[in-house]
Design a protein around this motif. Structure first.
Motif, PDB file in Angstrom:
ATOM      1  N   THR A  22     122.913 121.726 -37.634  1.00 34.58           N
ATOM      2  CA  THR A  22     121.947 122.262 -36.662  1.00 34.58           C
ATOM      3  C   THR A  22     120.526 122.329 -37.219  1.00 34.58           C
ATOM      4  O   THR A  22     119.685 123.013 -36.654  1.00 34.58           O
ATOM      5  CB  THR A  22     122.368 123.676 -36.203  1.00 34.58           C
ATOM      6  N   ALA A  23     120.262 121.617 -38.292  1.00 36.75           N
ATOM      7  CA  ALA A  23     118.931 121.688 -38.920  1.00 36.75           C
ATOM      8  C   ALA A  23     117.825 121.281 -37.958  1.00 36.75           C
ATOM      9  O   ALA A  23     116.785 121.941 -37.875  1.00 36.75           O
ATOM     10  CB  ALA A  23     118.892 120.828 -40.181  1.00 36.75           C
ATOM     11  N   ILE A  24     118.036 120.210 -37.213  1.00 33.01           N
ATOM     12  CA  ILE A  24     116.995 119.749 -36.292  1.00 33.01           C
ATOM     13  C   ILE A  24     116.827 120.729 -35.141  1.00 33.01           C
ATOM     14  O   ILE A  24     115.706 121.090 -34.787  1.00 33.01           O
ATOM     15  CB  ILE A  24     117.288 118.325 -35.788  1.00 33.01           C
ATOM     16  N   ALA A  25     117.929 121.183 -34.569  1.00 33.06           N
ATOM     17  CA  ALA A  25     117.849 122.148 -33.465  1.00 33.06           C
ATOM     18  C   ALA A  25     117.154 123.429 -33.915  1.00 33.06           C
ATOM     19  O   ALA A  25     116.281 123.953 -33.214  1.00 33.06           O
ATOM     20  CB  ALA A  25     119.253 122.463 -32.937  1.00 33.06           C
ATOM     21  N   ARG A  26     117.508 123.933 -35.099  1.00 33.48           N
ATOM     22  CA  ARG A  26     116.864 125.147 -35.604  1.00 33.48           C
ATOM     23  C   ARG A  26     115.407 124.893 -35.943  1.00 33.48           C
ATOM     24  O   ARG A  26     114.551 125.745 -35.731  1.00 33.48           O
ATOM     25  CB  ARG A  26     117.627 125.688 -36.819  1.00 33.48           C
ATOM     26  N   GLY A  27     115.091 123.692 -36.429  1.00 33.33           N
ATOM     27  CA  GLY A  27     113.699 123.339 -36.724  1.00 33.33           C
ATOM     28  C   GLY A  27     112.845 123.309 -35.470  1.00 33.33           C
ATOM     29  O   GLY A  27     111.721 123.804 -35.453  1.00 33.33           O
ATOM     30  N   ILE A  28     113.392 122.742 -34.398  1.00 32.00           N
ATOM     31  CA  ILE A  28     112.673 122.694 -33.125  1.00 32.00           C
ATOM     32  C   ILE A  28     112.436 124.108 -32.600  1.00 32.00           C
ATOM     33  O   ILE A  28     111.315 124.460 -32.220  1.00 32.00           O
ATOM     34  CB  ILE A  28     113.447 121.854 -32.090  1.00 32.00           C
ATOM     35  N   LYS A  78     110.224 131.392 -42.538  1.00 28.22           N
ATOM     36  CA  LYS A  78     110.896 132.674 -42.348  1.00 28.22           C
ATOM     37  C   LYS A  78     111.750 132.638 -41.085  1.00 28.22           C
ATOM     38  O   LYS A  78     112.907 133.063 -41.092  1.00 28.22           O
ATOM     39  CB  LYS A  78     109.872 133.803 -42.270  1.00 28.22           C
ATOM     40  N   LYS A  79     111.204 132.122 -39.982  1.00 25.73           N
ATOM     41  CA  LYS A  79     111.950 132.035 -38.728  1.00 25.73           C
ATOM     42  C   LYS A  79     113.122 131.063 -38.866  1.00 25.73           C
ATOM     43  O   LYS A  79     114.232 131.349 -38.436  1.00 25.73           O
ATOM     44  CB  LYS A  79     111.027 131.608 -37.583  1.00 25.73           C
ATOM     45  N   TYR A  80     112.882 129.912 -39.483  1.00 22.43           N
ATOM     46  CA  TYR A  80     113.930 128.906 -39.661  1.00 22.43           C
ATOM     47  C   TYR A  80     115.099 129.471 -40.471  1.00 22.43           C
ATOM     48  O   TYR A  80     116.259 129.271 -40.119  1.00 22.43           O
ATOM     49  CB  TYR A  80     113.360 127.668 -40.347  1.00 22.43           C
ATOM     50  N   ASN A  81     114.776 130.195 -41.535  1.00 25.62           N
ATOM     51  CA  ASN A  81     115.824 130.734 -42.420  1.00 25.62           C
ATOM     52  C   ASN A  81     116.565 131.922 -41.826  1.00 25.62           C
ATOM     53  O   ASN A  81     117.669 132.238 -42.262  1.00 25.62           O
ATOM     54  CB  ASN A  81     115.237 131.103 -43.777  1.00 25.62           C
TER      55      ASN A  81
END
Length: 113
Positions: A22-28, A78-81
């Motif tokens: 989900t790296a891309i989804a969480r990045g978006i 911070k938000k991504y993590n």
């Protein structure tokens, strides 16, 4: 083309939701929630949409290496993590139970005037 248009993303994955897929989804999501500069946001989202970016992230590249100059790096990271998988699971449930989409099925929703 309008400065009055808004874009949102709902995730409807076809596979089991895990941190590593989900790296891309969480990045978006993190970018949409934290970035105020539209040009930087568009550049970053464009970069995330490329096939080589997906391959790079799958190979272990940290998303922080993909940030574009001018982004608010600290706020994004911070938000991504801290962005949990529950949000993506909620998106998935909404897509499948309310919108009646199949897992992984794509759609465009519009709520224009």
């Amino acid at each position: 083309t309008s400065s009055h248009a808004r874009v949102g993303i709902l995730n409807n994955p076809s596979s089991k939701i895990k941190e590593d897929n989900t790296a891309i989804a969480r990045g978006i999501l993190a970018a949409l929630l934290t970035q105020n500069n539209n040009n930087n946001l568009k550049s970053f989202l464009s970069k995330l949409s490329k096939e080589e970016t997906a391959k790079s992230l799958a190979a272990g590249t940290k998303i922080a290496k993909l940030l574009v100059p001018g982004m608010d790096d600290n706020t994004f990271e911070k938000k991504y993590n801290t962005l949990g998988l529950d949000l993506i699971k909620t998106h998935q449930m909404f897509c499948q139970e309310v919108l009646k989409l199949l897992p992984g099925q794509m759609a465009v929703m519009s709520n224009g005037r």
